[in-house]
Motif scaffolding. Structure first.
Motif, short mmCIF file in Angstrom:
data_model
loop_
_atom_site.label_atom_id
_atom_site.label_comp_id
_atom_site.label_asym_id
_atom_site.label_seq_id
_atom_site.Cartn_x
_atom_site.Cartn_y
_atom_site.Cartn_z
N VAL A 558 0.84 -1.20 0.00
CA VAL A 558 0.00 0.00 0.00
C VAL A 558 0.88 1.25 0.00
O VAL A 558 0.63 2.21 -0.73
N ARG A 559 1.95 1.21 0.78
CA ARG A 559 2.83 2.38 0.86
C ARG A 559 3.49 2.65 -0.49
O ARG A 559 3.60 3.79 -0.93
N LEU A 560 3.93 1.59 -1.13
CA LEU A 560 4.59 1.76 -2.43
C LEU A 560 3.60 2.23 -3.50
O LEU A 560 3.92 3.03 -4.36
N ARG A 561 2.36 1.70 -3.41
CA ARG A 561 1.34 2.12 -4.37
C ARG A 561 1.08 3.61 -4.22
O ARG A 561 0.96 4.34 -5.19
N ARG A 562 1.03 4.07 -2.96
CA ARG A 562 0.79 5.51 -2.74
C ARG A 562 1.97 6.35 -3.24
O ARG A 562 1.78 7.43 -3.76
N GLN A 563 3.16 5.83 -3.06
CA GLN A 563 4.32 6.57 -3.60
C GLN A 563 4.21 6.68 -5.10
O GLN A 563 4.55 7.70 -5.69
N ARG A 564 3.75 5.60 -5.74
CA ARG A 564 3.64 5.59 -7.19
C ARG A 564 2.74 6.74 -7.66
O ARG A 564 3.05 7.42 -8.63
N PHE A 565 1.61 6.95 -6.96
CA PHE A 565 0.68 7.99 -7.40
C PHE A 565 1.02 9.35 -6.82
O PHE A 565 0.64 10.37 -7.37
N ARG A 566 1.78 9.39 -5.72
CA ARG A 566 2.16 10.66 -5.13
C ARG A 566 3.11 11.43 -6.04
O ARG A 566 3.11 12.64 -6.07
N ARG A 567 3.91 10.72 -6.80
CA ARG A 567 4.96 11.41 -7.57
C ARG A 567 4.40 12.19 -8.76
O ARG A 567 5.07 13.04 -9.32
N PHE A 568 3.14 11.93 -9.16
CA PHE A 568 2.62 12.63 -10.34
C PHE A 568 2.43 14.12 -10.09
O PHE A 568 2.46 14.92 -11.01
N GLY A 569 2.22 14.49 -8.81
CA GLY A 569 2.08 15.91 -8.54
C GLY A 569 3.41 16.57 -8.27
O GLY A 569 3.70 17.64 -8.77
N SER A 570 4.27 15.88 -7.51
CA SER A 570 5.42 16.56 -6.95
C SER A 570 6.66 16.51 -7.83
O SER A 570 7.55 17.32 -7.68
N THR A 571 6.73 15.57 -8.74
CA THR A 571 7.98 15.43 -9.49
C THR A 571 7.77 15.76 -10.96
O THR A 571 8.31 15.12 -11.83
N ARG A 572 6.93 16.76 -11.16
CA ARG A 572 6.64 17.14 -12.55
C ARG A 572 7.90 17.45 -13.33
O ARG A 572 8.01 17.11 -14.50
N ALA A 573 8.87 18.10 -12.66
CA ALA A 573 10.09 18.47 -13.39
C ALA A 573 10.74 17.22 -13.97
O ALA A 573 11.14 17.19 -15.12
N GLY A 574 10.80 16.16 -13.12
CA GLY A 574 11.40 14.91 -13.58
C GLY A 574 10.59 14.28 -14.70
O GLY A 574 11.13 13.83 -15.69
N VAL A 575 9.26 14.29 -14.53
CA VAL A 575 8.40 13.70 -15.54
C VAL A 575 8.58 14.44 -16.86
O VAL A 575 8.69 13.86 -17.92
N ARG A 576 8.65 15.77 -16.74
CA ARG A 576 8.77 16.59 -17.92
C ARG A 576 10.08 16.28 -18.66
O ARG A 576 10.10 16.11 -19.87
N ALA A 577 11.14 16.15 -17.85
CA ALA A 577 12.43 15.84 -18.47
C ALA A 577 12.35 14.49 -19.18
O ALA A 577 12.84 14.33 -20.29
N GLY A 578 11.65 13.54 -18.52
CA GLY A 578 11.53 12.22 -19.10
C GLY A 578 10.72 12.23 -20.39
O GLY A 578 10.87 11.36 -21.23
N ALA A 579 9.84 13.23 -20.52
CA ALA A 579 8.96 13.27 -21.69
C ALA A 579 9.68 13.77 -22.92
O ALA A 579 9.18 13.68 -24.02
N ARG A 580 10.82 14.36 -22.71
CA ARG A 580 11.53 14.94 -23.84
C ARG A 580 12.27 13.90 -24.65
O ARG A 580 12.76 12.94 -24.10
#
Ligand SMILES: [Zn+2]
Length: 580
Positions: A558-580
Motif C-alpha cells: 500500500v505504501r509503495l502504491r501511494r508513492q507511485r501515485f504521489r509522484r505525479f504531482g510533486s515530481t513534474r520536473a522529472g516527468v517533464r524531463a523524461g517526456a523529452r
C-alpha cells in the motif's frame, strides 16, 4: 460605451437568477446572495475563505510550484498562454487556494477551488496543492475542508491530471486512517474528475444551496440520451433527495454549520482518544527488496519486431476496433477456471463490468474488467463497456472480497468512460467512482491493471489505481475522449485527430510519463488479427509483473502504491524531463 461604463459596472451587478440590478456593496454585504431571489453567485476563492473562517485566523499555505506544462499541450492556443491569462485575470497562482484557519474556534486546513481559473480544473499543480494541504492536516492532526468548484480534470495536462484524482484520494485515505475528519463543500459547479474523487469521497459532503454536482455534465447527457433532463437534475436539493449529500446549506449558515461539525468531531470534546500518529516504518530499507513494485525507470521496453510508431489517432481507432479481444475473451484465453460473481448487493448487476475468481498459471486471482462485445447486439447488451454505479459497486465488492481472501486483483480496463445517463447520476456515479479510487489506494493485496483497449477517464481510473499498470501496445488511456476534447478546445469535433496527438494518450507516451509501467507488445498487425498470440504475450506480462508483488508485505504494498501515485504531482520536473 461611455467613459463611465466601467465605473457603473463596478457599482452595480445583475443577478444571474432573477436579472435584478443589484447594488454591489449591498450584494457583498449579503455574501453575494441575491436579496431578491436567493441566487448564490459564484465566489472567488479568497472571498470564500474570508466568509468561512474566523476573522484574523487565516494563514495561507505556500502556493509556489514549478511551471506546469507536462505534455507541452497546444490546441488553438498553447497551454502556457492560457495559464498566464488565468493568472493575470484572477491574481492567483492556480485554481485552488489553501490555508489554515479556525472556524468557530476549531482549527482546520482548507483548500478552496476557484472556478474563474481555467474552470477550476484539476491539474498537477492543483492536485499537488490539495495533497499538501491534506498532508498538513495529517501533520497537525486537524480536519480537512475542501470547497469544490470545478469543471473536472484539466485536459491540457492529459492523463497526468487524471492521476491527481488518485493522488488526492490517497491523501484523504490517510486522513481516514488517522481518524481525522474530512469534509467537502460542493459549490456550483462541481463536475467530472473532481466530483468523482475528493468532492465525494470525504466523510461528509455538504452542498451549498443552488450548487450542481455530477460526473457527466448535463450537455453531454442530453447529447447521449437525446432526452430532456428531469427538473432540478444534479442540483443540491435533488442530490439530497437521492442520498448523495449530507445536507444542503445556505451560504449564510455555512460557517456556523462547519463550526458545529468540527466541534462535534473534535477528539477532545467527543471523548475520542487521541491516537498518536503512527510513525511510518523505515521505508527505504524495504525498497531494494520490493524494487519490482516501484518502477524506477520509466523508459519503455523495446518491443522487438514492433511496427513503426503509429499516429495517435490511428491508435485510437485501433483501440476501439470491434474485433479486439474483450475481457471475457481474455478470461478464456489468459486465465483458467473463471467463475463469474454477480451483483452489487444494493439492487443491481451491471453487465458492463464482469468479475470473479480465476487462475493465472495455477495462482488464484480476482479478475475484474469492463466488458464490451464484438457485435452490435453484444455492445448494446453490455452498454458499450460503460459501467453504471452498480458496476463500480460490484467491482468495489469484489476488490474488498479479494483483499479479505488474500487474492491478488487483476483488472482489465476497456471503456469509453462511465455511463453518462440520468439514472447513473441519480444513483451516485461520481461517488461510486470516487470510492473505488480511494479503496484501491488502501487495498492490502497486490493490484495489477491492464489497459487492454480504451482507458476512458474516471471510469477507467476506477479500476486502474494499481501497483503496476500495463498497457497493450494499441490501447489508449486519456483524461477525455479526443472528440470531447476537440469539441471544447478546438472550433469543432473534426479536430479529434489533433486532440488525440496533443493528449499523449498512447502506450509509449504514457510509459515515458510514468503513468504506465510497461507496454505489452501486440502481434505485428494488431491484437484482433492474432488473439491467441496477444493472449500469450499478455499472460507472460501478467505473470512477470504479478509474481514479484506476491512477496511484498501488504502494508508495504500500500505504501509503495501511494508513492507511485504521489509522484505525479510533486515530481513534474522529472516527468517533464523524461517526456523529452
Ligand atoms: Zn436574484
Amino acid at each position: 460605451m461611455t467613459a463611465t461604463a466601467p465605473r457603473e459596472e463596478q457599482l452595480w451587478s445583475r443577478c444571474a437568477g432573477c436579472a435584478s440590478l443589484l447594488y454591489r456593496k449591498r450584494l457583498r454585504r449579503n455574501l453575494d446572495v441575491c436579496p431578491e431571489c436567493g441566487e448564490h453567485a459564484r465566489l472567488a476563492a479568497p472571498e470564500r475563505l474570508r466568509q468561512l473562517v474566523d476573522p484574523g485566523t487565516l494563514r495561507p499555505l505556500p502556493d509556489e510550484l514549478p511551471e506546469t506544462d507536462p505534455i507541452d499541450f497546444v490546441d488553438v492556443l498553447p497551454y502556457s498562454h492560457r495559464l498566464s491569462a488565468a493568472r493575470a485575470s484572477t491574481g492567483l497562482a492556480e485554481a485552488v487556494v489553501c490555508a489554515t484557519a479556525t472556524i468557530g474556534g476549531h482549527p482546520a486546513v482548507l483548500a478552496v477551488m476557484d472556478f474563474r481559473f481555467l474552470g477550476g480544473s484539476l491539474g498537477c499543480a492543483v492536485g499537488e496543492l490539495i495533497t499538501r494541504a491534506a498532508e498538513r492536516a495529517l501533520d497537525d492532526r486537524i480536519p480537512l475542508i475542501l470547497v469544490t468548484a470545478s469543471g473536472g480534470a484539466r485536459m491540457q495536462e492529459g492523463t497526468l491530471s487524471l492521476m491527481q484524482m488518485a493522488t488526492v484520494s490517497q491523501a484523504i485515505a490517510a486522513l481516514r486512517e488517522a481518524g481525522l475528519l474530512t469534509v467537502s463543500v460542493l459549490t456550483d459547479p462541481t463536475y467530472g474528475g473532481v466530483a468523482a474523487s475528493f468532492a465525494t469521497n470525504t466523510d461528509l459532503v455538504l452542498a451549498e444551496s443552488g450548487a450542481r454536482m455530477g460526473f457527466a455534465g448535463p450537455r453531454v447527457i442530453r447529447q447521449v440520451t437525446g432526452r430532456a433532463l428531469p427538473e432540478g437534475f444534479q442540483t443540491a436539493d435533488v442530490l439530497l433527495r437521492h442520498g448523495q449529500v449530507d445536507m444542503v446549506v445556505q451560504r449564510r449558515s455555512l460557517r456556523g454549520r462547519l463550526g458545529a461539525l468540527l466541534a462535534a468531531t473534535s477528539p477532545t470534546r467527543a471523548g475520542r482518544p487521541t491516537v498518536p500518529r503512527q510513525e511510518p516504518a523505515p521505508l527505504r530499507e524495504h525498497l531494494a527488496d520490493a524494487a519490482p513494485a516501484l518502477p524506477a525507470d520509466p523508459t519503455p521496453p523495446t518491443t522487438p519486431g514492433a511496427p513503426a510508431v503509429r499516429d495517435a489517432w490511428d491508435t485510437v481507432r485501433m483501440a476501439r476496433h470491434p474485433g479486439r479481444p474483450t475481457t471475457l475473451d481474455y478470461l478464456d484465453s489468459v486465465f483458467d477456471g473463471f467463475v463469474e460473481l454477480h451483483g452489487d448487493r444494493l439492487g443491481g448487476d451491471c453487465p458492463a463490468i464482469v468479475g470473479g475468481v480465476a487462475r493465472l498459471a495455477d495462482r488464484h486471482v480476482m479478475v475484474i474488467g469492463h466488458q464490451k462485445g464484438h457485435t452490435t447486439a453484444e455492445l448494446v447488451a453490455r452498454n458499450f463497456g460503460m459501467a453504471s454505479p452498480a458496476g463500480h459497486r460490484k467491482a468495489l465488492r469484489l476488490m474488498r472480497l479479494a483483499a479479505r481472501l488474500g487474492l491478488p486483483v487483476v483488472t482489465l480496463v476497456d471503456t469509453p468512460g462511465a455511463d453518462p445517463g440520468v439514472s447513473a447520476e441519480e444513483q451516485g456515479q461520481a461517488a461510486a467512482i470516487a470510492e473505488n479510487i480511494l479503496t484501491l489506494t488502501v487495498l492490502p493485496t497486490p493490484v495489477l491493471a491492464v489497459i487492454t483497449g480504451e482507458g476512458g477517464s474516471g471510469g477507467a481510473l476506477a479500476l486502474a489505481v494499481a501497483d503496476r499498470v500495463l498497457m497493450l501496445e494499441n490501447a489508449v488511456y486519456s483524461v477525455i475522449s479526443p472528440e470531447g476534447c476537440a469539441a471544447i478546445l478546438w472550433p469543432d469535433r473534426s479536430a479529434a485527430p489533433q486532440a488525440a496527438r496533443a493528449l499523449r494518450l498512447t502506450a509509449p507516451d504514457l510509459c515515458r510519463l510514468g503513468v504506465v509501467d510497461e507496454v505489452v507488445p501486440e502481434p505485428s498487425t494488431a491484437a484482433h488479427d492474432n488473439p491467441a498470440e496477444t493472449a500469450h504475450r499478455l499472460r507472460a506480462a501478467l505473470l512477470a509483473n504479478l509474481l514479484p508483488l506476491l512477496d511484498v508485505p501488504p502494508a508495504m504494498l500500500v505504501r509503495l502504491r501511494r508513492q507511485r501515485f504521489r509522484r505525479f504531482g510533486s515530481t513534474r520536473a522529472g516527468v517533464r524531463a523524461g517526456a523529452r
